[in-house]
Design a protein around this motif. Structure first.
Motif, PDB file in Angstrom:
ATOM      1  N   LEU A  72     -17.167 -45.397 -39.058  1.00  0.00           N
ATOM      2  CA  LEU A  72     -15.705 -45.305 -39.008  1.00  0.00           C
ATOM      3  C   LEU A  72     -15.078 -46.688 -38.875  1.00  0.00           C
ATOM      4  N   SER A  73     -15.705 -47.560 -38.099  1.00  0.00           N
ATOM      5  CA  SER A  73     -15.180 -48.916 -37.940  1.00  0.00           C
ATOM      6  C   SER A  73     -15.222 -49.675 -39.264  1.00  0.00           C
ATOM      7  N   ILE A  74     -16.341 -49.577 -39.962  1.00  0.00           N
ATOM      8  CA  ILE A  74     -16.470 -50.256 -41.258  1.00  0.00           C
ATOM      9  C   ILE A  74     -15.468 -49.684 -42.260  1.00  0.00           C
ATOM     10  N   PHE A 131      -6.413 -42.412 -43.791  1.00  0.00           N
ATOM     11  CA  PHE A 131      -7.491 -42.748 -42.868  1.00  0.00           C
ATOM     12  C   PHE A 131      -7.109 -43.925 -41.976  1.00  0.00           C
ATOM     13  N   HIS A 132      -6.539 -44.960 -42.556  1.00  0.00           N
ATOM     14  CA  HIS A 132      -6.164 -46.140 -41.772  1.00  0.00           C
ATOM     15  C   HIS A 132      -5.081 -45.780 -40.746  1.00  0.00           C
ATOM     16  N   ARG A 138      -5.696 -43.490 -33.326  1.00  0.00           N
ATOM     17  CA  ARG A 138      -6.859 -43.377 -32.430  1.00  0.00           C
ATOM     18  C   ARG A 138      -7.011 -44.634 -31.580  1.00  0.00           C
ATOM     19  N   HIS A 139      -6.870 -45.779 -32.203  1.00  0.00           N
ATOM     20  CA  HIS A 139      -6.968 -47.040 -31.456  1.00  0.00           C
ATOM     21  C   HIS A 139      -5.814 -47.192 -30.459  1.00  0.00           C
ATOM     22  N   LEU A 140      -4.639 -46.742 -30.825  1.00  0.00           N
ATOM     23  CA  LEU A 140      -3.526 -46.788 -29.875  1.00  0.00           C
ATOM     24  C   LEU A 140      -3.798 -45.900 -28.659  1.00  0.00           C
ATOM     25  N   LEU A 141      -4.413 -44.756 -28.884  1.00  0.00           N
ATOM     26  CA  LEU A 141      -4.787 -43.892 -27.759  1.00  0.00           C
ATOM     27  C   LEU A 141      -5.831 -44.571 -26.876  1.00  0.00           C
ATOM     28  N   TRP A 142      -6.766 -45.266 -27.502  1.00  0.00           N
ATOM     29  CA  TRP A 142      -7.775 -46.007 -26.730  1.00  0.00           C
ATOM     30  C   TRP A 142      -7.115 -47.102 -25.901  1.00  0.00           C
ATOM     31  N   ASP A 143      -6.089 -47.723 -26.446  1.00  0.00           N
ATOM     32  CA  ASP A 143      -5.397 -48.796 -25.715  1.00  0.00           C
ATOM     33  C   ASP A 143      -4.723 -48.278 -24.445  1.00  0.00           C
ATOM     34  N   THR A 144      -4.420 -46.992 -24.412  1.00  0.00           N
ATOM     35  CA  THR A 144      -3.824 -46.416 -23.204  1.00  0.00           C
ATOM     36  C   THR A 144      -4.893 -45.968 -22.210  1.00  0.00           C
ATOM     37  N   THR A 156     -12.962 -37.620 -31.276  1.00  0.00           N
ATOM     38  CA  THR A 156     -11.793 -38.190 -31.965  1.00  0.00           C
ATOM     39  C   THR A 156     -12.171 -38.757 -33.330  1.00  0.00           C
ATOM     40  N   GLY A 157     -13.407 -39.191 -33.480  1.00  0.00           N
ATOM     41  CA  GLY A 157     -13.864 -39.655 -34.793  1.00  0.00           C
ATOM     42  C   GLY A 157     -13.888 -38.532 -35.812  1.00  0.00           C
ATOM     43  N   TYR A 158     -14.439 -37.387 -35.412  1.00  0.00           N
ATOM     44  CA  TYR A 158     -14.456 -36.235 -36.318  1.00  0.00           C
ATOM     45  C   TYR A 158     -13.039 -35.718 -36.593  1.00  0.00           C
ATOM     46  N   VAL A 159     -12.197 -35.713 -35.574  1.00  0.00           N
ATOM     47  CA  VAL A 159     -10.806 -35.290 -35.760  1.00  0.00           C
ATOM     48  C   VAL A 159     -10.098 -36.239 -36.726  1.00  0.00           C
ATOM     49  N   THR A 160     -10.346 -37.530 -36.578  1.00  0.00           N
ATOM     50  CA  THR A 160      -9.749 -38.530 -37.473  1.00  0.00           C
ATOM     51  C   THR A 160     -10.161 -38.273 -38.916  1.00  0.00           C
ATOM     52  N   LEU A 161     -11.451 -38.022 -39.123  1.00  0.00           N
ATOM     53  CA  LEU A 161     -11.919 -37.731 -40.483  1.00  0.00           C
ATOM     54  C   LEU A 161     -11.267 -36.468 -41.040  1.00  0.00           C
ATOM     55  N   GLY A 162     -11.214 -35.426 -40.236  1.00  0.00           N
ATOM     56  CA  GLY A 162     -10.622 -34.169 -40.700  1.00  0.00           C
ATOM     57  C   GLY A 162      -9.151 -34.314 -41.056  1.00  0.00           C
ATOM     58  N   ILE A 163      -8.390 -34.925 -40.173  1.00  0.00           N
ATOM     59  CA  ILE A 163      -6.958 -35.102 -40.441  1.00  0.00           C
ATOM     60  C   ILE A 163      -6.746 -36.006 -41.653  1.00  0.00           C
ATOM     61  N   SER A 164      -7.598 -37.021 -41.803  1.00  0.00           N
ATOM     62  CA  SER A 164      -7.466 -37.934 -42.955  1.00  0.00           C
ATOM     63  C   SER A 164      -7.650 -37.191 -44.267  1.00  0.00           C
TER      64      SER A 164
END
Length: 174
Positions: A72-74, A131-132, A138-144, A156-164
């Motif tokens: 996901l990072s790549i 996706f971006h 996701r990163h903003l949520l991590w920042d909190t 959250t990675g799987y959710v990110t892929l699904g929503i994307s």
């Protein structure tokens, strides 16, 4: 600190010890070797030296199993590059062309591509944006400080892929 070192230097015992060390220190002799220019240029490379010494190449990246987080990072970085490419292409196209976007839409319609092909092309163009954007949230949520446990990171990675994929499909069907 300065006052301490200054008082140490004034100490007679320390001065005598330093003087004794200076007297007792042996003189070093340096020898220089003259190497011809042709010999100095011919040095072995890092790989040649390792082969000569029988050292094997470390397996580095080949030993790792791909993980969701690293992939996901790549992909997040890759979609960022793709979006940058889109912005550059659209900006340069607008500066260099005298035509507006409707002209290019007419050209694409003139190709008589099938609807499945058009949806696939639009999906390929929409996925980097979707996706971006999802990874950015996701990163903003991590920042909190949220979703930082390993199970939550994978969820959250799987959710990110699904929503994307869902957002890309919606944009492609428009």
């Amino acid at each position: 600190m300065y006052a301490i070192t200054r008082s140490l230097i004034r100490s007679p015992a320390l001065r005598q010890g330093i003087q004794r060390m200076q007297v007792a220190a042996p003189a070093r002799q340096v020898t220089l070797k003259v190497v011809p220019a042709a010999e100095a240029i011919q040095t072995e490379t890092f790989d040649e030296k390792n082969i000569r010494l029988g050292r094997e190449l470390s397996p580095h990246l080949t030993i790792y199993k791909p993980q969701l987080t690293s992939m996901l990072s790549i992909t997040h970085r890759g979609t960022g590059f793709a979006l940058t490419g889109y912005a550059w292409a659209l900006g340069l196209g607008a500066l260099m062309s005298s035509q507006d976007i409707s002209h290019y839409v007419t050209i694409i319609e003139g190709l008589h591509l099938g609807s499945a092909t058009l949806v696939a092309l639009k999906f390929a163009l929409a996925f980097p944006l979707a996706f971006h954007s999802c990874c950015g949230v996701r990163h903003l949520l991590w920042d909190t400080g949220r979703f930082l446990k390993i199970t939550e990171v994978y969820l959250t990675g799987y959710v990110t892929l699904g929503i994307s994929f869902v957002l890309s499909a919606i944009l492609a069907c428009l």
